[in-house]
Design an enzyme around this catalytic site. Sequence first.
Site, short mmCIF file in Angstrom:
data_model
loop_
_atom_site.label_atom_id
_atom_site.label_comp_id
_atom_site.label_asym_id
_atom_site.label_seq_id
_atom_site.Cartn_x
_atom_site.Cartn_y
_atom_site.Cartn_z
N LYS A 156 0.83 -1.21 0.00
CA LYS A 156 0.00 0.00 0.00
C LYS A 156 0.87 1.27 0.00
O LYS A 156 2.06 1.21 0.29
CB LYS A 156 -0.96 -0.02 1.19
CG LYS A 156 -1.84 -1.28 1.23
CD LYS A 156 -2.84 -1.37 0.08
CE LYS A 156 -3.30 -2.77 -0.28
NZ LYS A 156 -4.16 -3.45 0.66
C1 LIG Z 1 -5.18 -4.60 0.94
C2 LIG Z 1 -6.65 -4.50 0.85
C3 LIG Z 1 -7.48 -4.82 1.95
C4 LIG Z 1 -6.98 -5.48 3.19
O1 LIG Z 1 -5.98 -4.81 3.85
P1 LIG Z 1 -5.17 -5.54 5.03
O2 LIG Z 1 -4.50 -4.41 5.74
O3 LIG Z 1 -4.20 -6.46 4.34
O4 LIG Z 1 -6.12 -6.27 5.86
C5 LIG Z 1 -8.83 -4.59 1.83
N1 LIG Z 1 -9.36 -4.11 0.70
C6 LIG Z 1 -8.62 -3.82 -0.38
C7 LIG Z 1 -9.28 -3.26 -1.60
C8 LIG Z 1 -7.24 -4.03 -0.35
O5 LIG Z 1 -6.51 -3.78 -1.44
#
Ligand SMILES: *Cc1c(COP(=O)(O)O)cnc(C)c1O
Length: 383
Positions: free
Chosen positions: A183
């Site tokens: 992210k």
């Molecule tokens: C990465 C992601 C999540 C989950 O995030 P985590 O921190 O790994 O639990 C949820 N929704 C979307 C669209 C994502 O890309």
Amino acid sequence: MRKEFLPFSRPSITEADIAAVADVLRSGWITSGPQNAAFEEQFCRYVGSKSAVALSSATAGMHLALAAAGIGPGDEVITPSMTWVSTVNLITLCGARPVFADIERDTLMISARTVQDLISARTRLIIPVHFAGAPVDMHPLRRLAERHGIAIIEDAAHAAGSAYRGDLVGAHGTAIFSFHPIKNLTCAEGGMLCSDDPAFCERIRGLRFHGLGVDAYDRRQQGRSPQAEVQEPGFKYNLPDVLAALGLQQLHRLDVLNARRAQLAAFYHEQLADIDEIRPLAVPSYPHRHAWHLFVIRLDIERAGMDRDAFMQALKDRNIGTGIHFRAVHRQKYYRETLKPAPDHLPHTEWNSERICSLPLFPDMHAGDVTDVTAAIKDILAS
Ligand SMILES: *Cc1c(COP(=O)(O)O)cnc(C)c1O
């Protein structure tokens, strides 16, 4: 051909990031504490929200949000199938029914238009996903939800630094961010729930740590409060300080990191413009700031004479990594077998699910890396 493998994503970690983490390790308090509190305060201020709660992941945040909203058996939750599996898993695990809204074909996002016909007397919640760094068209969606008395929780996992009509995502309503390594802002694993409803945030804060009335770290006592009692059964989803320290450092650089992503995305757009078989996502026409979390292209499989998986393999053979964001959830084994979707269900989702591919995009990439990717694509399509 490239000598070294180019991953599709890699976290940007500086020596200052490492030093901040090391300081916490030396401090004598490594789980949730002062770094966690500072991260919450500064992230809250950054997005312009009323309150924020740091969590162990965005998935944890979604779990708590569904619990706090009282979603359960008999309820329906509208969300895209073009999303990460975690949301749909949690809706299912809490006994509710996921109802999939199709996406706009060129932005991969749901809209008031794709949601409106799915609303029933059982609909309790809509979970839109801001996709790849672009924001959902929230105003029409909020009006629709308000008219029917339905709540919205925004999946803002891709949207740290994204803005919609002048306000950062997270400034209004309730939004959940992810700090997973791919992210835009990472602390290895982590998440943040922001809400303009402080009472909702307080509920989440309680549920985050066993349902005790206080945090693991009592700000006055500088340690665990031994008097804390269970107010309601809760979970264990707090973010440790070792990770929060990394999150804080990254937050201070977020705008710089996102500006670099935007530059790289612009190079891609230039270099892909004359490749007919490759169609990048469209950028929304409403005012926004794009966080360029992902650079998603669609392969014209008919014109290219190969499917997307073969295309990804050919890139891998040329030392270039790619990702798929996402494979439609309703076509994955469990949901295929339990929901039994009709063959022509969600046409735009399925069309994209077979054609999308995320090209490498991360702030430490060089312009030359983009050229390597586009040269490899030209080579593949010419052969
Ligand atoms: C990465 C992601 C999540 C989950 O995030 P985590 O921190 O790994 O639990 C949820 N929704 C979307 C669209 C994502 O890309």
